[in-house]
Design a protein around this motif. Structure first.
Motif, mmCIF file in Angstrom:
data_model
loop_
_atom_site.group_PDB
_atom_site.id
_atom_site.type_symbol
_atom_site.label_atom_id
_atom_site.label_comp_id
_atom_site.label_asym_id
_atom_site.label_seq_id
_atom_site.Cartn_x
_atom_site.Cartn_y
_atom_site.Cartn_z
ATOM 1 N N GLU A 128 -3.474 12.260 52.255
ATOM 2 C CA GLU A 128 -3.302 13.609 52.823
ATOM 3 C C GLU A 128 -3.109 13.561 54.332
ATOM 4 O OE1 GLU A 128 -5.675 12.680 50.812
ATOM 5 O OE2 GLU A 128 -6.012 14.158 49.210
ATOM 6 N N ARG A 131 0.508 12.589 54.846
ATOM 7 C CA ARG A 131 1.414 13.727 54.602
ATOM 8 C C ARG A 131 1.368 14.717 55.760
ATOM 9 N NH1 ARG A 131 0.306 12.977 49.017
ATOM 10 N NH2 ARG A 131 -1.578 14.229 49.044
ATOM 11 N N ASN A 134 3.064 13.162 58.754
ATOM 12 C CA ASN A 134 4.512 13.009 58.521
ATOM 13 C C ASN A 134 5.263 14.321 58.751
ATOM 14 O OD1 ASN A 134 4.128 10.357 57.959
ATOM 15 N ND2 ASN A 134 4.323 10.546 55.727
ATOM 16 N N GLU A 135 4.622 15.439 58.355
ATOM 17 C CA GLU A 135 5.245 16.741 58.605
ATOM 18 C C GLU A 135 5.444 16.972 60.109
ATOM 19 O OE1 GLU A 135 6.699 18.994 56.600
ATOM 20 O OE2 GLU A 135 6.412 17.266 55.287
#
Ligand code: DC
Length: 249
Positions: A128, A131, A134-135
């Motif tokens: 998580e 993620r 990465n956004e």
């Protein structure tokens, strides 16, 4: 949650405008293990091309620093995820004005301290967290006002920007990497540096494979190259790959 912002916000220039008119900044994705010279090479490549520079590892380090600062155990994923809501970091993407901040604290140097390096792999293995970061990385890459952006890390060529027109794996023999790293950290013995490097790469490579080039990724091996030669080799790959892309190949 404020997320990452970047220092390139105020940058304007004809190259940037031309690139944006052409359909967005050119993304140069560079992965590689610790001690491959990735960070300094990527920054010099960005400077040579007039591009922005994104050090993704610094973001994992900034989060690790913040956890330690707040007394949160990096080994507990739930606690780490809870901390993301208040993780306010800012990273400079101008290669001539590099900084990392958490809130109002400048942590550019502090994130390189051994206590941070010692826990960053724990933080980086939480899916998580990856993620979430990465956004932010994708947001920084797509909104850069520079003509392009050189983004470096461990999974940029495979996960963060698998469609980048230029994707490079920067490697060097383990011996060369250890030699370079122990020159940077003169206070530690070469043996201790070697061991720390090996164990961090081992932990990190369980999460993402940055030792083998994925399909379509060009390997630049810097074992026998000095710094300037490595920068020149990477710039050459950028020119070759962008020429190929713009000719539809
Ligand atoms: O490149 P570096 O040593 O500053 O990276 C710090 C840590 O962050 C490293 O242990 C691996 C991790 N990392 C990652 O998992 N994915 C990235 N894209 C960048 C870094």
């Amino acid at each position: 949650m404020t997320g990452a912002q970047h220092a390139g916000d105020l940058h304007t220039g004809s190259a940037a405008e031309a690139s944006h008119a052409d359909g967005g900044p050119v993304v140069v994705a560079i992965d590689g293990p610790a001690g491959s010279g990735k960070s300094s090479v990527s920054r010099a490549v960005a400077r040579a091309l007039g591009f922005a520079y994104l050090d993704t590892g610094a973001s994992y380090r900034a989060l690790s620093w913040d956890l330690l600062d707040r007394g949160i155990d990096p080994a507990h994923p739930d606690a780490v995820l809870g901390a993301l809501d208040d993780f306010d970091f800012r990273i400079g993407t101008d290669p001539d004005d590099y900084f990392v901040r958490v809130g109002t604290t400048d942590v550019t140097d502090a994130i390189r301290e051994p206590r941070v390096t010692g826990v960053v792999s724990l933080v980086a293995r939480i899916p998580e967290v990856r993620r979430w970061l990465n956004e932010r990385f994708r947001g920084i890459m797509s909104s850069t006002p520079f003509a392009g952006i050189v983004a470096e890390g461990r999974d940029i060529t495979t996960v963060v920007a698998p469609d980048a027109p230029v994707r490079i794996l920067l490697t060097a023999s383990e011996e060369a990497r250890m030699g370079r790293r122990s020159q940077e950290l003169t206070s530690e013995s070469a043996a201790a540096v070697g061991e720390a490097l090996r164990s961090r790469d081992k932990a990190d490579s369980r999460v993402v494979d940055f030792m083998n080039a994925a399909d379509g990724v060009t390997t630049v091996d810097s074992t026998e190259l000095d710094f300037d030669q490595t920068v020149a080799a990477v710039v050459q790959v950028v020119h070759t790959q962008t020429a190929r892309t713009s000719h539809g190949g």
